[in-house]
Design an enzyme around this catalytic site. Structure first.
Site, PDB file in Angstrom:
ATOM      1  CG  ASP A 299     -52.951 -16.178  -7.936  1.00 45.50           C
ATOM      2  OD1 ASP A 299     -53.058 -15.072  -8.491  1.00 45.50           O
ATOM      3  OD2 ASP A 299     -52.160 -17.073  -8.346  1.00 45.50           O
ATOM      4  CB  SER A 300     -53.401 -10.577  -6.853  1.00 44.10           C
ATOM      5  OG  SER A 300     -54.769 -10.476  -7.213  1.00 44.10           O
TER       6      SER A 300
ATOM      7  CD  GLU B 199     -49.545 -10.913 -14.689  1.00 42.68           C
ATOM      8  OE1 GLU B 199     -50.301 -11.883 -14.489  1.00 42.68           O
ATOM      9  OE2 GLU B 199     -49.011 -10.265 -13.767  1.00 42.68           O
TER      10      GLU B 199
ATOM     11  CE  LYS C 216     -56.468 -15.151 -13.750  1.00 38.71           C
ATOM     12  NZ  LYS C 216     -55.088 -15.503 -13.397  1.00 38.71           N
TER      13      LYS C 216
ATOM     14  CG  ASP D 298     -56.192 -16.553 -10.289  1.00 40.68           C
ATOM     15  OD1 ASP D 298     -56.157 -17.137 -11.389  1.00 40.68           O
ATOM     16  OD2 ASP D 298     -55.566 -15.509 -10.053  1.00 40.68           O
TER      17      ASP D 298
ATOM     18  CD  GLU E 235     -50.245 -17.759 -12.732  1.00 47.24           C
ATOM     19  OE1 GLU E 235     -49.076 -18.211 -12.768  1.00 47.24           O
ATOM     20  OE2 GLU E 235     -50.594 -16.866 -11.951  1.00 47.24           O
TER      21      GLU E 235
HETATM   22  O1  KIV Z   1     -54.372 -12.782  -9.388  1.00 44.47           O
HETATM   23  C1  KIV Z   1     -54.531 -11.839 -10.153  1.00 44.47           C
HETATM   24  O2  KIV Z   1     -54.816 -10.720  -9.752  1.00 44.47           O
HETATM   25  C2  KIV Z   1     -54.363 -12.086 -11.580  1.00 44.47           C
HETATM   26  C3  KIV Z   1     -54.360 -10.889 -12.465  1.00 44.47           C
HETATM   27  C4  KIV Z   1     -53.058 -10.231 -12.373  1.00 44.47           C
HETATM   28  C5  KIV Z   1     -54.716 -11.243 -13.853  1.00 44.47           C
HETATM   29  O3  KIV Z   1     -54.206 -13.188 -11.990  1.00 44.47           O
END
Ligand code: KIV
Length: 304
Positions: A56-57, A193, A124, A95, A126
């Site tokens: 999600d980055s 993280e 994934k 994500d 959180e």
């Molecule tokens: O979204 C992302 O890039 C992440 C990483 C920082 C693990 O979740």
């Protein structure tokens, strides 16, 4: 387009499965990098990356949002489709964006399915113990899940900002307990993280599944970085844990300066970038134009 296949695998690379990733623990470190589009997925695959994380980055580095909070399902699914089109061997983990899994189990499962339909191999999300019911429901659908504990950018930012996790006995104990619970429910790997390296080591040693660290020291079973961070393509935040491997911003800037200069000075395009009509066709074209010009200026034509 250049069709060179630079893949470092000599034979056709086999698509990695969840079981391949788990069995890498204690044998070889797992390389993970974020990817959000076709071209970067293809390059990362050719380089031999094990897992592509459609993070999600991407909301920040691709779409310019200030945090990972605004990115939505539609955007994340589009990133996932592009990565799936570009990558053959790596496992693709998508994500789940903020708001796509927290509301209730049904909502979480429905959205997780969307990622698999779009070419992802796993999702994934959180969260630790508070997310166990959602994780279990997604797993029950047959969808592999990667956990993510420690700093959780989607919510940690709302409470305390981006801070190191596991730096007290209490929070270290809580993280270890969360990791064990996640393993018990069936996640295949856990991202840690910004966890202190000692706590990350403790967690890694206590689990059978791999840990993937970001800012969590060298003892994790794998490492993940945001592609744009390690290539120097994102300058809004520069966490201390990022290792910069190349300054692509500088390289791209230079290339663009050269391009602009070539255009302004007519150095580009050259003959090799242009297409030519055959000489006899060009002679014919000139003749046709001449006769058309004659016709349009003749008195007869004017009176028509
Ligand atoms: O979204 C992302 O890039 C992440 C990483 C920082 C693990 O979740």
């Amino acid at each position: 387009m250049n069709n060179n296949n630079n893949n470092h695998h000599k034979t056709k690379p086999k698509k990695l499965a969840i079981s391949d990733i788990i069995s890498m623990k204690n044998k070889e470190k797992i390389s993970v990098i974020t990817s959000y589009d076709y071209w970067s997925a293809k390059i990362c695959d050719n380089a031999g990356i094990d897992i592509l994380l459609v993070g999600d980055s991407g909301g920040m580095v691709m779409l310019g949002y200030d945090s990972t909070i605004p990115v939505n399902m539609k955007e994340m699914l589009m990133f996932t489709k592009a990565v799936a089109a570009g990558a053959k061997r790596p496992l693709i983990v998508s994500d789940m964006p903020f708001g796509s899994y927290q509301i209730d189990v049904k909502h979480a499962v429905k959205n997780a399915i969307q990622f698999i339909k779009s070419g992802g191999d796993a999702v994934k999300l959180e969260g630790g113990i508070e997310m166990i019911d959602k994780i279990k429901a997604i797993l029950d659908m047959g969808i592999p899940v990667m956990g993510h504990i420690g700093l959780k950018p989607q919510t940690t930012k709302l409470w305390e900002g981006y801070k190191v996790q596991g730096n007290t006995a209490l929070s270290g104990t809580k993280l270890l307990r969360e990791a064990r619970e996640l393993e018990k429910v069936g996640v295949f790997a856990i991202v840690l993280e910004m966890v202190t390296l000692e706590v990350a080591e403790l967690i890694s040693k206590n689990l059978k599944i791999p840990t993937i660290g970001i800012g969590s020291g060298p003892h994790c079973d794998g490492q993940v970085l945001v592609l744009h961070d390690m290539l120097n393509l994102y300058d809004k935040i520069k966490p201390r844990f990022v290792k910069s491997y190349i300054d692509l911003s500088e390289t791209i800037l230079n290339a663009l300066h050269n391009y602009i200069s070539d255009v302004k000075t007519s150095k580009f395009p050259e003959d090799q970038h242009s297409y030519k009509i055959q000489n006899k066709e060009y002679v014919q074209l000139s003749k046709t134009r001449k006769s058309m010009r004659k016709k349009s200026s003749s008195p007869l034509r004017k009176n028509e």
